[in-house]
Scaffold this motif. Structure first.
Motif, PDB file in Angstrom:
ATOM      1  N   GLY A   8       0.706  -1.005  -0.226  1.00 35.07           N
ATOM      2  CA  GLY A   8       0.031   0.055   0.160  1.00 35.07           C
ATOM      3  C   GLY A   8       0.940   1.402  -0.088  1.00 35.07           C
ATOM      4  O   GLY A   8       0.928   2.041  -1.005  1.00 35.07           O
ATOM      5  N   THR A   9       1.517   1.585   1.082  1.00 33.93           N
ATOM      6  CA  THR A   9       2.282   2.802   1.274  1.00 33.93           C
ATOM      7  C   THR A   9       3.364   3.018   0.207  1.00 33.93           C
ATOM      8  O   THR A   9       3.348   4.052  -0.274  1.00 33.93           O
ATOM      9  CB  THR A   9       2.601   2.899   2.669  1.00 33.93           C
ATOM     10  OG1 THR A   9       1.585   2.604   3.583  1.00 33.93           O
ATOM     11  CG2 THR A   9       2.891   4.514   3.115  1.00 33.93           C
ATOM     12  N   GLY A  10       4.414   2.449   0.496  1.00 34.86           N
ATOM     13  CA  GLY A  10       5.673   2.729  -0.427  1.00 34.86           C
ATOM     14  C   GLY A  10       5.187   2.222  -1.637  1.00 34.86           C
ATOM     15  O   GLY A  10       5.701   2.865  -2.678  1.00 34.86           O
ATOM     16  N   GLY A  11       4.512   1.077  -1.849  1.00 32.30           N
ATOM     17  CA  GLY A  11       3.866   1.174  -3.395  1.00 32.30           C
ATOM     18  C   GLY A  11       3.282   2.041  -4.152  1.00 32.30           C
ATOM     19  O   GLY A  11       3.715   2.356  -5.128  1.00 32.30           O
ATOM     20  N   LYS A  13       3.440   5.380  -3.518  1.00 36.99           N
ATOM     21  CA  LYS A  13       4.442   6.260  -3.703  1.00 36.99           C
ATOM     22  C   LYS A  13       5.200   5.912  -4.948  1.00 36.99           C
ATOM     23  O   LYS A  13       5.285   6.857  -6.069  1.00 36.99           O
ATOM     24  CB  LYS A  13       5.544   6.520  -2.540  1.00 36.99           C
ATOM     25  CG  LYS A  13       4.913   7.277  -1.359  1.00 36.99           C
ATOM     26  CD  LYS A  13       5.623   6.881  -0.168  1.00 36.99           C
ATOM     27  CE  LYS A  13       6.635   8.159  -0.025  1.00 36.99           C
ATOM     28  NZ  LYS A  13       7.227   7.907   1.343  1.00 36.99           N
ATOM     29  N   ASP A  47      -4.692  -2.165   0.588  1.00 36.19           N
ATOM     30  CA  ASP A  47      -3.600  -2.194  -0.400  1.00 36.19           C
ATOM     31  C   ASP A  47      -4.279  -1.574  -1.745  1.00 36.19           C
ATOM     32  O   ASP A  47      -3.662  -0.855  -2.502  1.00 36.19           O
ATOM     33  CB  ASP A  47      -2.697  -3.176  -0.340  1.00 36.19           C
ATOM     34  CG  ASP A  47      -1.692  -3.190   0.740  1.00 36.19           C
ATOM     35  OD1 ASP A  47      -1.866  -2.335   1.705  1.00 36.19           O
ATOM     36  OD2 ASP A  47      -0.810  -4.062   1.105  1.00 36.19           O
ATOM     37  N   PRO A 192       8.904  -0.579  -3.411  1.00 41.30           N
ATOM     38  CA  PRO A 192       9.672  -0.698  -2.114  1.00 41.30           C
ATOM     39  C   PRO A 192       8.878  -0.799  -0.890  1.00 41.30           C
ATOM     40  O   PRO A 192       8.247  -0.049  -0.367  1.00 41.30           O
ATOM     41  CB  PRO A 192      10.205   0.724  -2.218  1.00 41.30           C
ATOM     42  CG  PRO A 192       9.286   1.632  -3.146  1.00 41.30           C
ATOM     43  CD  PRO A 192       8.730   0.759  -4.176  1.00 41.30           C
ATOM     44  N   SER A 193       8.276  -1.971  -1.150  1.00 39.91           N
ATOM     45  CA  SER A 193       7.069  -2.306  -0.133  1.00 39.91           C
ATOM     46  C   SER A 193       7.875  -3.214   0.722  1.00 39.91           C
ATOM     47  O   SER A 193       8.667  -3.801   0.554  1.00 39.91           O
ATOM     48  CB  SER A 193       5.827  -2.966  -0.760  1.00 39.91           C
ATOM     49  OG  SER A 193       5.272  -2.265  -1.806  1.00 39.91           O
ATOM     50  N   ASN A 194       6.949  -3.602   1.979  1.00 42.42           N
ATOM     51  CA  ASN A 194       7.315  -4.596   3.167  1.00 42.42           C
ATOM     52  C   ASN A 194       7.699  -5.856   2.308  1.00 42.42           C
ATOM     53  O   ASN A 194       6.691  -6.579   2.000  1.00 42.42           O
ATOM     54  CB  ASN A 194       6.585  -4.586   4.024  1.00 42.42           C
ATOM     55  CG  ASN A 194       6.745  -5.323   5.671  1.00 42.42           C
ATOM     56  OD1 ASN A 194       7.453  -6.148   5.145  1.00 42.42           O
ATOM     57  ND2 ASN A 194       6.389  -4.703   6.510  1.00 42.42           N
ATOM     58  N   SER A 198       3.759  -7.388   2.672  1.00 39.87           N
ATOM     59  CA  SER A 198       3.261  -6.844   1.579  1.00 39.87           C
ATOM     60  C   SER A 198       3.545  -7.553   0.453  1.00 39.87           C
ATOM     61  O   SER A 198       2.664  -8.073  -0.355  1.00 39.87           O
ATOM     62  CB  SER A 198       3.817  -5.479   1.055  1.00 39.87           C
ATOM     63  OG  SER A 198       3.012  -4.621   2.039  1.00 39.87           O
ATOM     64  N   SER A 223      14.627  -1.301  -2.730  1.00 41.74           N
ATOM     65  CA  SER A 223      14.303  -1.472  -1.424  1.00 41.74           C
ATOM     66  C   SER A 223      13.710  -0.575  -0.443  1.00 41.74           C
ATOM     67  O   SER A 223      13.918   0.900  -0.728  1.00 41.74           O
ATOM     68  CB  SER A 223      16.042  -1.576  -0.777  1.00 41.74           C
ATOM     69  OG  SER A 223      16.067  -1.809   0.330  1.00 41.74           O
ATOM     70  N   PRO A 224      12.800  -1.071   0.221  1.00 48.51           N
ATOM     71  CA  PRO A 224      12.287  -0.129   1.271  1.00 48.51           C
ATOM     72  C   PRO A 224      13.098   0.015   2.417  1.00 48.51           C
ATOM     73  O   PRO A 224      12.709   0.912   3.446  1.00 48.51           O
ATOM     74  CB  PRO A 224      11.044  -1.080   1.631  1.00 48.51           C
ATOM     75  CG  PRO A 224      11.408  -2.278   1.583  1.00 48.51           C
ATOM     76  CD  PRO A 224      12.575  -2.367   0.499  1.00 48.51           C
ATOM     77  N   VAL A 231      12.449   2.989   5.696  1.00 49.95           N
ATOM     78  CA  VAL A 231      11.826   4.335   5.671  1.00 49.95           C
ATOM     79  C   VAL A 231      10.674   4.382   6.569  1.00 49.95           C
ATOM     80  O   VAL A 231      10.755   5.670   7.237  1.00 49.95           O
ATOM     81  CB  VAL A 231      11.802   4.626   4.082  1.00 49.95           C
ATOM     82  CG1 VAL A 231      11.199   6.231   4.027  1.00 49.95           C
ATOM     83  CG2 VAL A 231      12.765   4.536   3.102  1.00 49.95           C
ATOM     84  N   ALA A 232       9.874   3.537   6.688  1.00 46.89           N
ATOM     85  CA  ALA A 232       8.667   3.633   7.583  1.00 46.89           C
ATOM     86  C   ALA A 232       8.184   2.324   8.016  1.00 46.89           C
ATOM     87  O   ALA A 232       8.309   1.670   7.183  1.00 46.89           O
ATOM     88  CB  ALA A 232       7.418   4.703   7.040  1.00 46.89           C
ATOM     89  N   THR A 287      16.449   6.989  -3.198  1.00 50.99           N
ATOM     90  CA  THR A 287      15.266   6.410  -3.259  1.00 50.99           C
ATOM     91  C   THR A 287      14.125   6.926  -2.309  1.00 50.99           C
ATOM     92  O   THR A 287      13.006   6.109  -2.112  1.00 50.99           O
ATOM     93  CB  THR A 287      15.406   4.641  -2.785  1.00 50.99           C
ATOM     94  OG1 THR A 287      15.901   4.675  -1.659  1.00 50.99           O
ATOM     95  CG2 THR A 287      16.575   4.078  -3.821  1.00 50.99           C
ATOM     96  N   MET A 289      11.119   8.900  -1.547  1.00 57.86           N
ATOM     97  CA  MET A 289      10.184   9.713  -2.348  1.00 57.86           C
ATOM     98  C   MET A 289       9.706  10.527  -1.817  1.00 57.86           C
ATOM     99  O   MET A 289       8.651  10.205  -0.895  1.00 57.86           O
ATOM    100  CB  MET A 289       9.318   8.649  -3.051  1.00 57.86           C
ATOM    101  CG  MET A 289      10.030   7.838  -4.016  1.00 57.86           C
ATOM    102  SD  MET A 289       8.865   6.570  -4.490  1.00 57.86           S
ATOM    103  CE  MET A 289       8.891   5.132  -2.993  1.00 57.86           C
TER     104      MET A 289
END
Ligand code: GDP
Length: 325
Positions: A8-11, A13, A47, A192-194, A198, A223-224, A231-232, A287, A289
């Motif tokens: 969901g989140t990194g994806g 972005k 997601d 860059p997802s878990n 994810s 890479s996340p 990153v979070a 990386t 964003m």
């Protein structure tokens, strides 16, 4: 065609960047549904929601989830009625959950319901749930087994994690179109997802790992993990619980069977040098964003590594092709 595996989140972005640099019609997303939950009796697919919102221009970029400018009056009213309120659904966001739940109750599959909603919101990319069957990410903690959203949202990922499993995965089938989208893609990008909660559930659906082994396109992952920390969010804790170090090496290890290129941050250039000695191609770039430009630059870089023929010649923005409600 580019196929993107995403949470969901990194994806979201990353997809926000991708849609700026290539036509959305040429993107197929295979999205994690391990976080799906029944909330107030409605079927919520966090997601798929984030990916649908980003592609339709509706995502709240401040929050990284939900609809921009949304209000939370229903949440407040449910609280007054004594209902749980830990999972924040905005008023406009509820429309998505109501419609999906009705479509599912009418007998549509999750794939069909997702397609109906995508079409109504003017989404041009193809959004595929990883499976039509229920696959549930379960996080084992000292207080017992929790769903992913209980662990992540309700309890703020404070509980130590013993292990993670994907209930129902071994009996699940990929949603129609998923295997074909991966196998026949010009390139596969892992957002860059878990990697554990994810991308892990997607890889656990029988047939998907195999499709990645046999795809005709190159496979790249972003890479996340940057500088040995996510990153979070809880990716680091979950990777360690899964026996993976929280580092770019851990990300590479999670995808080692099918990975052609790992894209990591310039801050990890020393670790990248070590990783290259294993024979893996590792590309360092910016990386993180934050802005639309960061997202577009990362997407452009990823495309240039795996699908140079699809890379736009100039800075052409394709964002206008999507309807912006
Ligand atoms: P979830 O379904 O909400 O958990 O979303 P994802 O799995 O798609 O995204 C969560 C991951 O995104 C976390 O592990 C973060 O480290 C990663 N992430 C978030 N923002 C960024 C960013 O700007 N750059 C990179 N490289 N990773 C990010």
């Amino acid at each position: 065609m580019i196929c993107v595996l995403s949470g969901g989140t990194g994806g979201a972005k990353f997809v926000d960047g991708l849609r700026q640099v290539m036509p959305a019609e040429e993107i197929t997303l295979v999205v994690n549904t391990g976080d799906d939950l029944l909330w107030w009796g409605l079927y919520v697919s966090p997601d798929i929601d984030s990916i649908t919102y980003v592609l339709s221009g509706m995502l709240s970029r401040e929050r990284g989830w939900g609809v921009k400018g949304d209000t939370f009056l229903c949440l407040q009213a449910m609280g007054q009625l004594g209902e749980p309120t830990w999972f924040h659904t905005g008023d406009r966001d509820l429309a998505m959950h109501l419609l999906r739940s009705r479509l599912l109750a009418e007998g549509k599959t999750l794939l069909e319901a997702t397609a109906v909603i995508s079409q109504k919101l003017g989404v041009k990319a193809r959004v595929l749930p990883m499976s039509n069957s229920r696959v549930e990410t379960r996080v084992d903690t000292p207080i017992g087994e929790l769903s992913f959203e209980e662990y992540f949202v309700q309890r703020w990922y404070q509980d130590p994690v013993k292990s993670v499993r994907f209930a129902g995965a071994s009996d699940a089938e990929p949603a129609p179109g998923v295997i074909d989208a991966i196998t026949n893609a010009d390139a596969v990008l892992i957002a860059p997802s878990n990697p554990v909660t994810s991308i892990g559930p997607i890889l656990a659906v029988p047939g998907i790992h195999d499709a990645l082994l046999h795809t005709r396109g190159k496979v790249a992952a972003i890479s996340p993990i940057v500088g040995n920390a996510p990153v979070a969010g809880p990716a680091g804790i979950l990777m360690e619980a899964h026996g993976l170090p929280c580092s770019i090496a851990g990300v590479a290890h999670a995808y080692e069977d099918f990975l052609d290129v790992l894209i990591c941050d310039t801050r990890d250039s020393r670790a990248a040098e070590v990783l290259r000695q294993t024979g893996l191609r590792v590309q360092c770039t910016q990386t993180i964003m934050r802005s639309a430009e960061d997202k577009a630059a990362l997407a452009r870089e990823a495309l240039s590594l795996v699908a140079p023929s699809l890379e736009p010649a100039s800075d052409t923005s394709f964002r206008r092709l999507d309807r912006q409600p």
